[in-house]
Enzyme design. Structure first.
Site, short mmCIF file in Angstrom:
data_model
loop_
_atom_site.label_atom_id
_atom_site.label_comp_id
_atom_site.label_asym_id
_atom_site.label_seq_id
_atom_site.Cartn_x
_atom_site.Cartn_y
_atom_site.Cartn_z
N TYR A 1 0.83 -1.21 0.00
CA TYR A 1 0.00 0.00 0.00
C TYR A 1 0.87 1.26 0.00
CZ TYR A 1 -3.59 3.31 1.61
OH TYR A 1 -4.44 4.38 1.73
N TRP B 1 -11.80 -5.13 5.92
CA TRP B 1 -11.73 -5.99 4.74
C TRP B 1 -10.33 -6.12 4.16
CZ3 TRP B 1 -15.42 -1.96 2.38
CH2 TRP B 1 -14.73 -0.92 1.76
#
Length: 349
Positions: A159, A201
């Site tokens: 990320y 999630w």
């Protein structure tokens, strides 16, 4: 002006990742300002929920099931918006995926998927926006970044790398737009931890869910600052949101080695919550969930409803002024010492 003409005058915003979290909050914030809002995401259920929220806020929604990792789908979505509303005033690139775990526990295909959604999704969205903004020489593209675009942290290598890449891509494009004398505006908003479903999630390589470190903000607070920047008289190159973002970015610039060691000891275990990963939990890396998760996560008990927003141009200006003052002071001091030495030399003659 007739009602039909008034409707045609309403501005149009496109928001990717609009089914949940920050993207959904941004879509609603635009709706409150009378925008027609195109909602792009993979989850039909989430898009249905976002459509309802936008209508409730007074906006006109248009939902488009889109995987931003696939350029053709993004371009097709942009064409559908143009066919329906004629133009695009604002395009917000927000869609993201993340995987949490040590670098060598993350599979190559997981790195690829995070990169395709979080970074290439921004590239695809920007290209689609430019295709329709260039002929009119107007429009505003907003990239949703992060403090992690300046300062990476452990357990989120994929990320962080994608957010760094977005910053490099955006800076390059900005220089090209300036070279062309373009009227298209470009802003990157660097965000802190936000109370969104992201933490429910994320694809986990650990037994417990991850959580934000430090101060957390509600998505509506972030959305209001971003939409406010779009309406500012002067285009914001960047927007730093929240004290943690400001501290992280400045720390990365001033003392990167010290920050390496600090994060090694303070940003590893603290990212891991006490909420276990359970079978059947949503995992957006593997595919869209068939539930509407809304804009909020599970950290409402610690999330703030307001956030400070700083245009770093002012910080840089202040730093430059302070630097010039320091140099002037040193030169003045050196001059005083030199004059004093010459006076003493003359007194000895």
């Amino acid at each position: 002006m007739t009602l039909a003409e008034h409707e045609r005058q309403k501005p149009v915003a496109v928001v990717t990742g609009a089914s949940a979290g920050i993207g959904r909050a941004i879509a609603v914030a635009f709706a409150r300002r009378g925008y027609r809002v195109a909602l792009l995401a993979r989850s039909p259920e989430g898009l249905d929920g976002a459509l309802h929220d936008v209508k409730q806020a007074g906006g006109e929604p248009f939902e488009l099931v889109t995987d931003v990792a696939k350029a053709a789908e993004v371009f097709a979505a942009a064409e559908a918006v143009i066919a329906r509303w004629g133009r695009i005033h604002v395009w917000v690139n927000d869609a993201m995926e993340t995987v949490v775990g040590p670098v060598d526990s993350i599979a190559p295909e997981e790195f690829r998927r995070v990169t395709e959604v979080t970074y290439l999704g921004v590239v695809h969205g920007t290209l689609a926006a430019l295709r329709h903004m260039r002929p009119r020489d107007e429009g505003h593209i907003v990239q949703i970044g992060s403090a992690l675009a300046y300062r990476a942290i452990p357990l989120q290598s994929a990320y962080c790398a994608a957010k760094f890449a977005i910053r490099g891509f955006t800076d390059s494009l900005r220089a090209e737009l300036i070279h062309d004398g373009s009227g298209i505006r470009l802003t990157m908003a660097q965000l802190p931890g936000v109370n969104t479903p992201q933490f429910d999630w994320s694809h986990m390589h650990l037994a417990y869910r991850h959580q934000p470190i430090g101060t957390v903000y509600e998505p509506e607070a972030i959305a209001e600052k971003i939409v406010g920047a779009v309406h500012a008289g002067r285009a914001r190159r960047e927007l730093w949101l929240g004290a943690p973002t400001i501290e992280s970015i400045i720390g990365a610039m001033v003392a990167p080695g010290l920050l390496d060691r600090y994060l090694a000891h303070n940003a590893y275990e603290k990212q891991i919550s006490r909420d276990p990963v359970r079978p059947g939990d949503p995992d957006e890396l593997l595919g869209p969930d068939d539930r509407d998760h809304g804009a909020h996560g599970r950290f409402a008990w610690r999330a703030k409803d307001s956030v400070v927003a700083v245009d770093p141009a002012y910080l840089r200006g202040g730093a430059a002024f302070a630097g010039l003052a320091l140099v002037a002071g040193l030169l003045w001091g050196a001059s005083r010492r030199g004059n004093g030495a010459r006076s003493r030399d003359r007194s000895k003659m």
